[in-house]
Each structure stands twice: as C-alpha cells, then as structure tokens.
Scaffold this motif. Structure first.
Motif, short mmCIF file in Angstrom:
data_model
loop_
_atom_site.label_atom_id
_atom_site.label_comp_id
_atom_site.label_asym_id
_atom_site.label_seq_id
_atom_site.Cartn_x
_atom_site.Cartn_y
_atom_site.Cartn_z
N LYS A 37 100.32 40.48 -36.83
CA LYS A 37 101.72 40.41 -36.35
C LYS A 37 102.14 40.13 -35.00
CE LYS A 37 102.29 41.14 -40.94
NZ LYS A 37 100.95 41.14 -41.30
N ARG A 49 99.70 36.19 -41.78
CA ARG A 49 98.83 36.47 -42.96
C ARG A 49 97.40 35.93 -42.52
NH1 ARG A 49 101.73 38.28 -47.46
NH2 ARG A 49 103.90 37.19 -47.49
N SER A 63 94.52 29.76 -47.41
CA SER A 63 92.93 29.82 -47.63
C SER A 63 92.46 28.40 -48.49
CB SER A 63 92.55 31.01 -48.48
OG SER A 63 93.20 31.28 -49.69
#
Ligand SMILES: N[C@@H](CCC(=O)N[C@@H](CS)C(=O)NCC(=O)O)C(=O)O
Length: 199
Positions: A37, A49, A63
């Motif tokens: 973050k 993320r 991903s």
C-alpha cells in the motif's frame, strides 16, 4: 524483469510461470500487507495487491494476465499456437479466477489468516460445498487426457493448477477427484514447481 510478491500469496502462480518459462527476473518481496500500500508500490499496481510484473515498459497486474503474457512472450510451446487452444487456455485461466479462487481464498482466510475471533466455520463449509461443482468439471475434463488441452502441459494447466495450489495450502482434500488429483501431481511434479518451492 521485476516480479512483485511473496510465495505465500497468489504471486506463487506467477513465480511458477516465471520459473517455467525460464526468464531472468528479480523477485521483489512485497507482501499483501502495508508494503503493498506504499505510494511506490501503488504506482506499480494501483489495486495494492500482489502479484505485479514490470517488463520494460509493460506494467501488469492480475496473476493470470501476467502468466498468459509470460507464456506467450517467453514460453514457447507453453502458450498454444492454435487459436482454438489459445482461446481454451484463456477460458481455463479465467475459470481458475472465477470458479476456484472465490471458494479457495475464503478457506485460507477463515482457516489461517483471520484472527480466531473473526473466523467463521460457516464460510468454510459454504466454500467447501461450492467448490465441488468446479472440481467435478475439472475432473471430467481430465478423464480422457493428461492435460487440460490434450497431451501437453500448457499455460492453461499452470494457471488452473496455480489456483488449485490453495487447496493444498489449506489441506482441503481433493483426492475423490481422481483425475484432477493425478493431473495436479503431474503439474506440481515439474522442475519449475520445485524451483518455485525453493523461493
Ligand atoms: N485477482 C488478483 C488477486 C490478487 C490478490 O488479491 N492478492 C492478495 C494476496 S493473495 C493481496 O495482494 N491482497 C492484499 C489486499 O487485498 O490488500 C490476482 O490474481 O492477481
């Protein structure tokens, strides 16, 4: 090339893809906590993320997108050349994200990550019941073939097995899905996966 993430996260599947295609990459150990973050990391992945990938001018999150890119760009036969097989590889990758992750990730959260007081056995029970349908689909797909697209390991296998790794991680037994279990052993028996485990 820089890959951001830690092996105990969904970055594992992209570490596996990088190992499978054999690119030179630097693994930057960003976790799913505060370090994902920071302003520096949010400039790479505004979602905060992991994983994320930077390859020259290309900055990618998600991903499965990272894995499809790695396979197509550097993976040779890992990425199908036939357009129908390419479409099937994309289909299975999206399926892993939409059918497996939404059931398997809550199992991790409620079995291992959340503080005891926030864990809800009902969430685990619901997820275990709901994952039965996609696991039956996977098992049926593998009834008459070694790998999802046929006789060869492809990015479709890496992405779906990469999602199903979460079941191993939470000790969710999939052995009654015998074809899927044998396929999972074939996939995780690859040297690239052993290198991933060493990370
Ligand atoms: N769909 C994304 C999910 C990424 C994701 O949620 N990663 C988790 C770790 S497994 C994370 O970074 N969580 C931090 C957060 O949600 O703040 C992908 O597959 O890349």
């Amino acid at each position: 090339m820089k890959l951001y993430g830690t092996p105990i996260s969904r970055a594992l599947r992209s570490i596996w893809a990088a190992e499978e295609v054999g690119v030179d990459y630097e693994l930057i150990p960003i976790s799913n906590q505060a370090d994902s973050k920071t302003p520096e990391y949010l400039a790479v992945n505004p979602n905060g993320r992991i994983p994320a990938l930077v390859d020259g001018d290309l900055v990618l999150f998600e991903s499965m997108a990272i894995n499809l890119y790695l396979a197509k760009t550097y993976g040779g036969k890992l990425y199908p050349s036939d357009p129908h097989d390419e479409a099937r590889a994309i289909q299975w990758s999206i399926w892993g994200m939409t059918e497996l992750d939404p059931q398997l990730i809550p199992m991790v959260m409620h079995k291992m990550i959340l503080p005891e007081s926030k864990r809800d056995p009902a969430v685990i029970a619901n997820a275990e019941a709901a994952v039965a349908r996609p696991l039956a689909v996977l098992d049926a797909q593998l009834a008459d073939r070694e790998y999802l697209l046929g006789g060869d390991f492809s990015v479709a296998d890496l992405n779906v097995a990469g999602a199903l790794l979460t079941a191993n991680f939470v000790n969710f037994d999939i052995s009654k899905y015998e074809n899927a279990t044998r396929w999972m052993s074939r996939c995780t028996g690859r040297p690239s996966f052993a290198r991933t485990q060493a990370k």
